[in-house]
Design a protein around this motif. Structure first.
Motif, PDB file in Angstrom:
ATOM      1  N   HIS A   1       0.802  -1.222   0.000  1.00 34.01           N
ATOM      2  CA  HIS A   1       0.000   0.000   0.000  1.00 34.01           C
ATOM      3  C   HIS A   1       0.837   1.274   0.000  1.00 34.01           C
ATOM      4  N   ALA A   2       2.028   1.242   0.599  1.00 35.07           N
ATOM      5  CA  ALA A   2       2.856   2.440   0.709  1.00 35.07           C
ATOM      6  C   ALA A   2       4.305   2.023   0.897  1.00 35.07           C
TER       7      ALA A   2
ATOM      8  N   ARG B   1       8.032  -3.039 -12.486  1.00 32.18           N
ATOM      9  CA  ARG B   1       7.470  -1.749 -12.114  1.00 32.18           C
ATOM     10  C   ARG B   1       8.234  -1.200 -10.917  1.00 32.18           C
TER      11      ARG B   1
ATOM     12  N   LEU C   1       8.346   0.619  -7.355  1.00 34.60           N
ATOM     13  CA  LEU C   1       7.533   0.838  -6.164  1.00 34.60           C
ATOM     14  C   LEU C   1       7.948   2.108  -5.422  1.00 34.60           C
ATOM     15  N   LEU C   2       9.225   2.448  -5.497  1.00 38.72           N
ATOM     16  CA  LEU C   2       9.744   3.643  -4.824  1.00 38.72           C
ATOM     17  C   LEU C   2      10.957   4.131  -5.595  1.00 38.72           C
TER      18      LEU C   2
ATOM     19  N   GLN D   1       5.387   7.145   1.159  1.00 35.43           N
ATOM     20  CA  GLN D   1       4.710   7.481  -0.093  1.00 35.43           C
ATOM     21  C   GLN D   1       3.612   6.464  -0.403  1.00 35.43           C
TER      22      GLN D   1
ATOM     23  N   LEU E   1       1.076   4.424  -2.465  1.00 33.18           N
ATOM     24  CA  LEU E   1       1.021   4.082  -3.878  1.00 33.18           C
ATOM     25  C   LEU E   1      -0.334   4.520  -4.446  1.00 33.18           C
TER      26      LEU E   1
ATOM     27  N   GLU F   1      -2.404   2.997  -6.131  1.00 31.64           N
ATOM     28  CA  GLU F   1      -3.301   1.899  -5.778  1.00 31.64           C
ATOM     29  C   GLU F   1      -2.440   0.746  -5.303  1.00 31.64           C
TER      30      GLU F   1
ATOM     31  N   VAL G   1      -0.353  -2.513  -4.888  1.00 27.41           N
ATOM     32  CA  VAL G   1       0.330  -3.340  -5.880  1.00 27.41           C
ATOM     33  C   VAL G   1       0.388  -4.779  -5.357  1.00 27.41           C
TER      34      VAL G   1
ATOM     35  N   ALA H   1       7.871  -1.237   3.504  1.00 28.98           N
ATOM     36  CA  ALA H   1       6.572  -1.375   2.838  1.00 28.98           C
ATOM     37  C   ALA H   1       5.476  -1.600   3.866  1.00 28.98           C
TER      38      ALA H   1
END
Length: 375
Positions: free
Chosen positions: A275-276, A300, A302-303, A316, A318, A320, A322, A370
């Motif tokens: 989620h973040a 992809r 993530l950060l 941060q 996201l 949506e 992941v 995360a």
């Protein structure tokens, strides 16, 4: 939630905090930090079913870094007085002495673990107990954290950290006295919790770490520029567990060629949603990146923090969540710059050293954090 990635026990026991918060101003990237400031942000409005619980350290504590160092990790047992289960949906650490507080992590201690935490607390002289790395209690879970530049960030209100009745919090505070002359003074920090009685989907905090192998610059010299001597000094300052952390990262990530940039590929063991994200390094950090399945069509990011600022370690969210699946790979990559040692006021007074993963402000870390939930 079952473990998302395979991590050695030593890794789980010696990670530092990243951050949980919103963007904050600070110095230009790569020139140290400007001081944390005494500002405590106003709370966002309570959402449906939420309430605040504010907790404070029982007594003030005067940091006393051991072994001639400048870093003191101290754990304080705090009782939120829970008579029934609640879910933690937000938290805002309230540092009282911002000249000393480097970071804080809050660990949930279940009812079955409280006796162990109480023994640690009672066996140590003074307020709290020494706890380099984690909270010192087996199976304690990371549920909140703070570092410079952070404010409360509210995530999906259908998720939170479960807090069973009778559970407590261990507040680990990293005190650093590099900028302090004479006696460091005292600290009595606290935290404002946002909780709800509603049944939510549980969050978990997942850590992605990579090693650091950063030699002295060609312009530097001294006994600690030798890696073996620097690692020995790390063990002197923080104990044998710190040496185990360096070895565990080598085993998990493979041998690293000394240099400014290092990475580690971590296999995902259980499906989850992220989620973040946040990233954490110390004062030599330049950039940090966390990627999912790099080098594949499904890759992809993530950060991505291309210009790391120690005073802005914001969590941060996201766009949506992941999804990650068993067999996926998470890569964390960090770049450090030993040349910053000559520019950062907090480090200029210290002897140059070969830098590996360590708990001290003069050491380094490469950590992606995360906020995740099971699927």
């Amino acid at each position: 939630m079952k473990r998302l990635i395979r991590t050695a026990s030593a890794l789980a026991a010696t990670v530092l905090l990243a951050a949980c918060g919103a963007t904050a101003t600070g110095p230009p990237p790569g020139v140290g930090h400007s001081g944390h400031g005494a500002h405590t942000p106003e709370a966002s409005p309570l959402r449906d079913g939420e309430r605040f619980v504010t907790l404070t350290m029982p007594e003030a504590y005067s940091p006393a870094p051991p072994n001639g160092g400048t870093d003191d990790y101290r754990c304080f047992l705090i009782d939120p007085g829970l008579e029934k289960q609640v879910f933690l949906t937000g938290a805002q650490f309230q540092p009282q002495n911002t000249d000393l507080v480097h970071h804080a992590i809050f660990y949930r201690v279940g009812p079955e673990q409280v006796a162990e935490a109480e023994r640690l607390d009672e066996s140590a002289p003074g307020e709290g107990y020494t706890c380099f790395g984690d909270g010192g209690v087996d199976e304690a879970s990371w549920v909140a954290h703070w570092a410079p530049g952070t404010e409360e960030v509210l995530l999906d209100p259908s998720h939170g950290y479960a807090m069973p009745p009778g559970s407590r919090l261990v507040m680990q505070v990293h005190y650093n006295t590099l900028d302090v002359e004479g006696k460091p003074g005292t600290d009595r920090s606290g935290i404002r919790l946002r909780v709800t009685d509603r049944e939510l989907q549980p969050f978990d905090t997942v850590l992605f770490a990579a090693p650091i192998e950063l030699p002295c610059t060609p312009e530097e010299s001294g006994p600690l520029c030798d890696r073996a001597a620097a690692v020995k000094d790390l063990g002197r300052r923080f104990g044998e567990s710190s040496l185990g952390q360096v070895e565990a990262l080598t085993r998990q990530c493979g041998p690293s060629k000394p240099g400014p940039t290092q990475h580690c590929d971590l296999p995902v063991e259980w499906p989850a949603e992220i989620h973040a994200m946040a990233g954490h390094m110390h004062l030599l950090g330049r950039a940090i990146k966390v990627e999912l399945n790099p080098g594949t069509p499904e890759a992809r990011t993530l950060l991505d923090v291309p210009a790391y600022n120690f005073d802005d370690q914001a969590l941060q969210p996201l766009p949506e969540p992941v999804a990650v699946e068993r067999g996926d790979v998470v890569r964390v990559t960090c770049t450090h710059d030993a040349g910053l040692r000559a520019k950062v006021p907090q480090l200029q007074k210290l002897d140059p050293r070969y830098v590996v993963w360590g708990d001290g402000t003069a050491d380094e870390m490469c950590l992606g954090i995360a906020i995740a939930s099971a699927t």
